[in-house]
Structures are given as C-alpha cells and as structure tokens.
Enzyme design. Structure first.
Site, PDB file in Angstrom:
ATOM      1  N   LYS A 180       0.739  -1.146  -0.166  1.00 15.63           N
ATOM      2  CA  LYS A 180      -0.032   0.014  -0.002  1.00 15.63           C
ATOM      3  C   LYS A 180       0.788   1.170  -0.064  1.00 15.63           C
ATOM      4  O   LYS A 180       1.265   1.608   1.164  1.00 15.63           O
ATOM      5  CB  LYS A 180      -0.902  -0.011   1.286  1.00 15.63           C
ATOM      6  CG  LYS A 180      -2.292   0.748   1.207  1.00 15.63           C
ATOM      7  CD  LYS A 180      -2.019   2.269   0.882  1.00 15.63           C
ATOM      8  CE  LYS A 180      -2.261   3.132   1.703  1.00 15.63           C
ATOM      9  NZ  LYS A 180      -1.719   4.407   1.225  1.00 15.63           N
ATOM     10  N   GLU A 255       8.638   1.028  11.535  1.00 16.61           N
ATOM     11  CA  GLU A 255       9.584   2.099  11.527  1.00 16.61           C
ATOM     12  C   GLU A 255       8.803   3.589  11.477  1.00 16.61           C
ATOM     13  O   GLU A 255       8.449   3.855  10.676  1.00 16.61           O
ATOM     14  CB  GLU A 255      10.358   1.886  10.207  1.00 16.61           C
ATOM     15  CG  GLU A 255      10.830   0.635   9.884  1.00 16.61           C
ATOM     16  CD  GLU A 255      12.184   0.421  10.512  1.00 16.61           C
ATOM     17  OE1 GLU A 255      12.796   1.439  10.775  1.00 16.61           O
ATOM     18  OE2 GLU A 255      12.600  -0.699  10.546  1.00 16.61           O
ATOM     19  N   CYS A 289      13.561  10.344   8.159  1.00 13.86           N
ATOM     20  CA  CYS A 289      13.028   9.768   9.520  1.00 13.86           C
ATOM     21  C   CYS A 289      14.309  10.131  10.360  1.00 13.86           C
ATOM     22  O   CYS A 289      14.248  10.568  11.475  1.00 13.86           O
ATOM     23  CB  CYS A 289      12.820   8.323   9.521  1.00 13.86           C
ATOM     24  SG  CYS A 289      13.794   7.386   8.491  1.00 13.86           S
ATOM     25  N   PHE A 337       3.705  21.499   4.088  1.00 14.91           N
ATOM     26  CA  PHE A 337       4.154  23.062   4.146  1.00 14.91           C
ATOM     27  C   PHE A 337       3.508  23.713   5.268  1.00 14.91           C
ATOM     28  O   PHE A 337       4.255  24.487   5.914  1.00 14.91           O
ATOM     29  CB  PHE A 337       3.854  23.608   2.681  1.00 14.91           C
ATOM     30  CG  PHE A 337       3.613  25.003   2.589  1.00 14.91           C
ATOM     31  CD1 PHE A 337       4.832  25.497   2.091  1.00 14.91           C
ATOM     32  CD2 PHE A 337       2.638  25.803   2.775  1.00 14.91           C
ATOM     33  CE1 PHE A 337       4.948  27.029   1.776  1.00 14.91           C
ATOM     34  CE2 PHE A 337       2.792  27.084   2.521  1.00 14.91           C
ATOM     35  CZ  PHE A 337       3.768  27.731   2.385  1.00 14.91           C
ATOM     36  N   GLU A 386       8.914  16.109  15.918  1.00 13.64           N
ATOM     37  CA  GLU A 386       9.393  15.639  14.447  1.00 13.64           C
ATOM     38  C   GLU A 386       8.939  16.867  13.435  1.00 13.64           C
ATOM     39  O   GLU A 386       7.532  16.821  13.557  1.00 13.64           O
ATOM     40  CB  GLU A 386       9.192  14.229  14.005  1.00 13.64           C
ATOM     41  CG  GLU A 386       9.818  14.361  12.607  1.00 13.64           C
ATOM     42  CD  GLU A 386       9.704  12.729  12.085  1.00 13.64           C
ATOM     43  OE1 GLU A 386       8.540  12.171  12.408  1.00 13.64           O
ATOM     44  OE2 GLU A 386      10.584  12.129  11.905  1.00 13.64           O
TER      45      GLU A 386
HETATM   46  P1  NAD Z   1       1.545   8.410   7.683  1.00 13.55           P
HETATM   47  O1  NAD Z   1       1.695   7.591   8.985  1.00 13.55           O
HETATM   48  O2  NAD Z   1       0.370   9.386   7.468  1.00 13.55           O
HETATM   49  O3  NAD Z   1       1.444   7.516   6.300  1.00 13.55           O
HETATM   50  C1  NAD Z   1       2.300   6.355   6.228  1.00 13.55           C
HETATM   51  C2  NAD Z   1       1.410   5.367   5.440  1.00 13.55           C
HETATM   52  O4  NAD Z   1       0.469   4.871   6.065  1.00 13.55           O
HETATM   53  C3  NAD Z   1       0.792   5.882   4.232  1.00 13.55           C
HETATM   54  O5  NAD Z   1       0.796   4.978   3.110  1.00 13.55           O
HETATM   55  C4  NAD Z   1      -0.593   6.155   4.557  1.00 13.55           C
HETATM   56  O6  NAD Z   1      -1.717   6.056   3.394  1.00 13.55           O
HETATM   57  C5  NAD Z   1      -1.012   5.016   5.505  1.00 13.55           C
HETATM   58  N1  NAD Z   1      -1.861   5.084   6.374  1.00 13.55           N
HETATM   59  C6  NAD Z   1      -2.442   6.443   7.073  1.00 13.55           C
HETATM   60  N2  NAD Z   1      -3.475   6.139   7.764  1.00 13.55           N
HETATM   61  C7  NAD Z   1      -3.543   4.749   7.783  1.00 13.55           C
HETATM   62  C8  NAD Z   1      -4.404   3.951   8.656  1.00 13.55           C
HETATM   63  N3  NAD Z   1      -5.281   4.249   9.595  1.00 13.55           N
HETATM   64  N4  NAD Z   1      -4.135   2.503   8.617  1.00 13.55           N
HETATM   65  C9  NAD Z   1      -3.268   2.096   7.949  1.00 13.55           C
HETATM   66  N5  NAD Z   1      -2.500   2.680   6.859  1.00 13.55           N
HETATM   67  C10 NAD Z   1      -2.642   4.107   7.075  1.00 13.55           C
HETATM   68  O7  NAD Z   1       2.911   9.151   7.609  1.00 13.55           O
HETATM   69  P2  NAD Z   1       3.431   9.784   6.132  1.00 13.55           P
HETATM   70  O8  NAD Z   1       2.875  11.149   6.192  1.00 13.55           O
HETATM   71  O9  NAD Z   1       3.391   9.094   5.195  1.00 13.55           O
HETATM   72  O10 NAD Z   1       5.141   9.698   6.736  1.00 13.55           O
HETATM   73  C11 NAD Z   1       5.719  10.756   7.401  1.00 13.55           C
HETATM   74  C12 NAD Z   1       6.166  10.049   8.670  1.00 13.55           C
HETATM   75  O11 NAD Z   1       6.769   8.987   8.791  1.00 13.55           O
HETATM   76  C13 NAD Z   1       7.076  10.868   9.549  1.00 13.55           C
HETATM   77  O12 NAD Z   1       6.730  11.031  10.690  1.00 13.55           O
HETATM   78  C14 NAD Z   1       8.437  10.007   9.300  1.00 13.55           C
HETATM   79  O13 NAD Z   1       9.350  10.377  10.393  1.00 13.55           O
HETATM   80  C15 NAD Z   1       8.079   8.539   9.003  1.00 13.55           C
HETATM   81  N6  NAD Z   1       8.814   8.020   8.470  1.00 13.55           N
HETATM   82  C16 NAD Z   1       9.821   7.099   8.988  1.00 13.55           C
HETATM   83  C17 NAD Z   1      10.556   6.209   8.403  1.00 13.55           C
HETATM   84  C18 NAD Z   1      11.640   5.121   9.110  1.00 13.55           C
HETATM   85  O14 NAD Z   1      12.261   4.623   8.542  1.00 13.55           O
HETATM   86  N7  NAD Z   1      11.468   5.127  10.365  1.00 13.55           N
HETATM   87  C19 NAD Z   1      10.857   6.323   7.201  1.00 13.55           C
HETATM   88  C20 NAD Z   1       9.849   7.488   6.335  1.00 13.55           C
HETATM   89  C21 NAD Z   1       9.044   8.149   7.241  1.00 13.55           C
END
Ligand code: NAD
Length: 483
Positions: A180, A255, A289, A337, A386
C-alpha cells in the site's frame, strides 16, 4: 499527458471496484499530473486472496531459497535498468531533485535486492539437543517458514527505497505481499510490481493496491489472512495500526520518525561537521526519518559553528527542481508545508534565535525556507517534535555528559551522529546513546547489510541486514521420538 495508474493485482492492472480515482498533485505547481485508483476493501480482499493463493501449495511456495534468490537477482538487474525512470517517478511525486534518488535511493534499493538474494537460501533451522521424551531419546530440529501474507504500508518520503527494504526481505523469506504505497507516491511501487512480473515472480506474489490509508491501509490491517503488517510512517498512524492489527494478533513491525541529535564536539573536524550536519538537515528537504534536526554543539565552537551552518542554509537555492542550479525543491504536500511553517513560527514565538530562513509564503508551490535556530532549549517544540522539513535547532552544551543527557532526553530513539576526532570519546558516546543507529563522523550511513530501526517512539523491529529477512519467518520446531 496525465498518467492514470491502476492497482496491480495477480499480475494485471485493475481499476478500483467502484471506479474511484484520486489525484496526484505536483508540489512544484500544485497541478494534477496523474491519477491513481482509489482502492476499496474489495480491492484489498482480491489482492490478499491472490497473495494467499501463492502460499501453501502455490507455485511460489514450491520454489527453493536459491530459486527465490535467483529471482531477486533478476529483479535487481531490472531496477538497475530502469534506475532513471524510478528516480524520476519518486522525484516527480514529491518535488525532490531527481539527483537525490538517483544517487541514494535507487542504488540502495538495488543493493538491497542483491543482498536479499544471498539471504534467501541462508534461512537455516537448528538441531537442538534435548532431554528426550519420557525416557526415550528424541531428535529436535527447527525450520524457518515464511510468516505468510504481508501488508507493506509505505510513506511518501523515500518510496522506492523503503518499499525495497520490505519487499526484498519478505521475498527472500518466501512470503507474499500486498503493498500500500502512500497516497502521494504510488508510481514507483506499481512499476516495481511490474518488474517483479518481468523478473519471473509468479503472479500474485507481489500486489499493489493504491488508495487512502484510512481505507486500503485499514482494510489490510483488519484482513484475517494478513499475517504481518510492516509499516513505515508516523507514530500516530502506527498506534492505530497496532491497535487494529493487535485484535487478530498479527505480527507488526514499525519504522517511525525521529528527532535525531547530531552532537558536535569542539574537537570535531569543523568543515566536515558543518557539511555533514547540513546534509543531515537538508537532504530531501529534511523529510527524512533520520534527519539530524537537533544539533547539539559544544559551547566553545557554538558561535562559529552556528554561523557556518546558517551560512550553509542561506546559500541553498530553493526552487523548481528542473531549473538549473536549484538545490532544494518544495516539501511534498500542502499539509507538510503548513506543518513546517507552523513549527518555524513556534520556534520564533518560544524565543529561539532565527539565524537563517523563516516562515515562507510562496505564490505557488510548497517551497519552504531552509531554517536554522540557535539559542534553543531542549524543551521547545522545535527541539522535541518531528518537523519533517529543513529546520535545524542548535542547542549548546558544556561536557560530554551534558551532550549525552541532552541527546537521550527525547521521546524518539532512531539515530544519532557524533562529530569528533577523539576515537575513545566516539565509542563511549555511541555506547551511551539510546538510539537504533549511531554514525560517527558520517550522517545516517544506510547500507543494505546493516539493520535499521528505532527504539522508544521511533518504532519496533529492524529492517535490513540478515535479521531483516529472519523477521519474515517463524521458527517451527519438529521433535521425532527415537525408540
Ligand atoms: P503516515 O503515517 O501519515 O502515512 C504512512 C502510510 O500509512 C501511508 O501509506 C498512509 O496512506 C498509511 N496510512 C495512513 N493512515 C492509515 C491507517 N489508519 N491504517 C493504515 N495505513 C494508514 O506518515 P507519512 O506522512 O506518510 O510519513 C511521514 C512520517 O513517517 C514521519 O513521521 C516520518 O518520520 C516517518 N517515516 C519514518 C521512516 C523510518 O524509516 N523510520 C521513514 C520514512 C518516514
């Protein structure tokens, strides 16, 4: 021409069951450049059924580890062939300079598939001496078996690379998957799935369902035939996923984000540390991240270091990534943004000194200013939360002990960087830091052979390295009575 993307299920492009679509908006000009199928729970059920059919007697389940490794090597070669296209796909979706995924994400993904190709036939069991069974000798051994159907939920910031970390390890272990991708970045995930088909993975082993997290992601976490959820994203979503997946006792790997410290001692190589800190702050517009956004500087060099880092921030040319000389594009989405600007304003309101950048207000596009604060304290929001944008917060310290205490005073525990020329200090501080990964004189050295992941609010579990593949297996024990 606007591209219209579909799901990729059981080796075929498929529309959403209700025909729904969603827009992909360019962060550079805020215009639609593609659409993608907006998945439904029926689409998820169809993809999970395809993935399940390849286990327990399906064509995929009959392949040996070496055969799976061969397919992974072929996949690596195809990713290498399409490297430019994949880099452009990821860059386009989030407004990143294509040079960054070309130099970092794509080579890392290729290396990850190659490393996993080698792990696929190394997932060995053990022979364990026992006390026997009711006076009779026994032979006990274990087997590593795939956990089953995996749901891989991916964020938008480094889509190809993060998908590759999950995909390579789970395929090495013999699992199947429904990916996904994030709403903003489905292009490279769908292309990667077509490359899996071209490499020779049986249809149904790798499926992609695009759409909203609240619908597609949620349906995956609820589906009874999904055995493991591997998630990268925010702690807020992770809490929800763990709650839902916990109801059916799915394995969950998380993660999450960070507020990673970069500790600059007064004995550091000054120029090297300034360049390294700037990289850790500004690469991918700070949407990383492991971004080294909390910069702890020893008081003796703090003024000079702050000025040099502010100068580095002020010299970054921000603009349309396709324009010559541009070094930083916009952040990925409108919400991001607004979030970054909100944090910059909070830093100003809480009394930190703004050395470079500040709140931005572009006419078009989600461009933010590379920003440096100094004179901050570790209890300000810009030091604790963050931001996920190009904003650095400089905090001064006196002693090694102060630096360690400040670094560990965080809800997060993903990564840290130590800048020093003193080798024993480097090892001592690395040992004391409560994080998953420490870089000494190098910010965030990712490598397919190294485990990656966090502690505390930064997550649960590790991806990468051999342990990453083991995490997609269950150890079954077999005991044979030997009368
Ligand atoms: P997010 O949690 O909003 O979304 C991540 C994914 O989860 C997307 O595919 C989204 O569609 C899905 N998602 C959203 N709601 C969901 C639900 N209720 N059930 C299942 N899936 C759902 O995060 P983001 O905005 O995509 O990414 C930013 C965040 O991710 C930041 O906090 C960043 O630090 C973290 N991040 C961590 C790493 C790592 O390796 N540790 C890497 C990249 C990003």
């Amino acid at each position: 021409m606007i591209q219209h993307l579909k799901h990729f299920i059981e080796g075929a492009f498929v529309e959403a069951s209700d025909g729904g679509r969603m827009s992909l908006i360019s962060p550079v000009n805020e215009e639609e450049f593609a659409t993608a199928a907006r998945g439904t729970s029926e689409d998820v059920a169809r993809a999970v059924a395809a993935a399940e059919a390849q286990l327990d007697g399906g064509e995929w389940s009959k392949l040996s580890g070496s055969q799976r490794g061969g397919l992974l090597n072929r996949l690596a070669a195809l990713v290498e062939r399409d490297a430019e296209l994949l880099a452009e796909m990821d860059a386009k979706c989030i407004g990143r300079l294509p040079m960054e995924p070309r130099m970092m994400d794509v080579p890392n993904a290729i290396g990850t598939f190659r490393a996993a190709a080698g792990w696929a036939n190394q997932l060995e069991g053990r022979t364990i001496p026992t006390d026997g069974y009711m006076g009779t000798r026994t032979l006990s051994y274990t087997k590593r078996e795939p956990v089953g159907v995996v749901a891989a939920i991916v964020p938008w910031n480094a889509p190809l690379m993060i998908t590759a970390w999950k995909l390579a390890a789970l395929l090495a272990a013999g699992c199947t998957v429904v990916i996904k991708p994030a709403e903003e970045t489905p292009l490279s995930a769908v292309h990667l799935a077509t490359l899996c088909q071209e490499a020779g993975f049986p249809d149904g082993v790798v499926n992609v369902v695009t759409g909203l997290g609240q619908v597609v992601g949620r349906a995956l976490c609820e589906h009874p035939s999904v055995s493991k959820v591997t998630f990268t994203g925010s702690p807020e979503t992770a809490r929800e996923i763990q709650r839902i997946a916990g109801a059916s006792f799915k394995r969950v790997a998380l993660e999450l984000g960070g507020k990673s410290p970069q500790i600059v001692f007064d004995d550091a190589n000054f120029e090297h540390a300034v360049r390294g800190c700037a990289l850790g702050l500004f690469v991918n517009q700070g949407q990383v991240c492991a971004a080294g956004s909390r910069i702890l500087v020893q008081r003796g060099v703090a003024k000079r270091f702050s000025a040099a880092l502010a100068q580095a921030a002020a010299s970054v040319k921000v603009g349309d990534p396709s324009a010559p000389g541009v070094q930083m594009g916009p952040v990925a989405k409108k919400a991001q943004f607004e979030r970054v600007n909100r944090y910059i304003q909070s830093g100003i309101d809480q009394g930190a000194e703004l050395l470079a950048g500040g709140v931005s207000n572009p006419e078009k596009g989600w461009f933010v200013n590379p920003t440096i604060f100094s004179g901050a304290s570790n209890d300000m929001a810009i030091a604790r939360e963050e931001i996920f944008g190009p904003v650095g917060t400089i905090i001064e310290f006196d002693s090694e002990e102060d630096a360690i205490a400040l670094a560990n005073d965080s809800e997060y525990g993903l990564a840290a960087t130590v800048w020093t020329e003193n080798l024993s200090r480097a090892h001592k501080v690395a040992a004391a830091l409560k994080v998953g990964a420490v870089g000494v004189n190098c910010w965030s050295p990712l490598d397919p052979n190294l485990p990656w992941g966090g502690i505390k609010m930064s997550g649960i579990g590790r991806e990468g390295g051999f342990a990453g593949a083991l995490a997609y297996t269950e150890e079954k024990v077999v005991t044979v009575l030997l009368p």
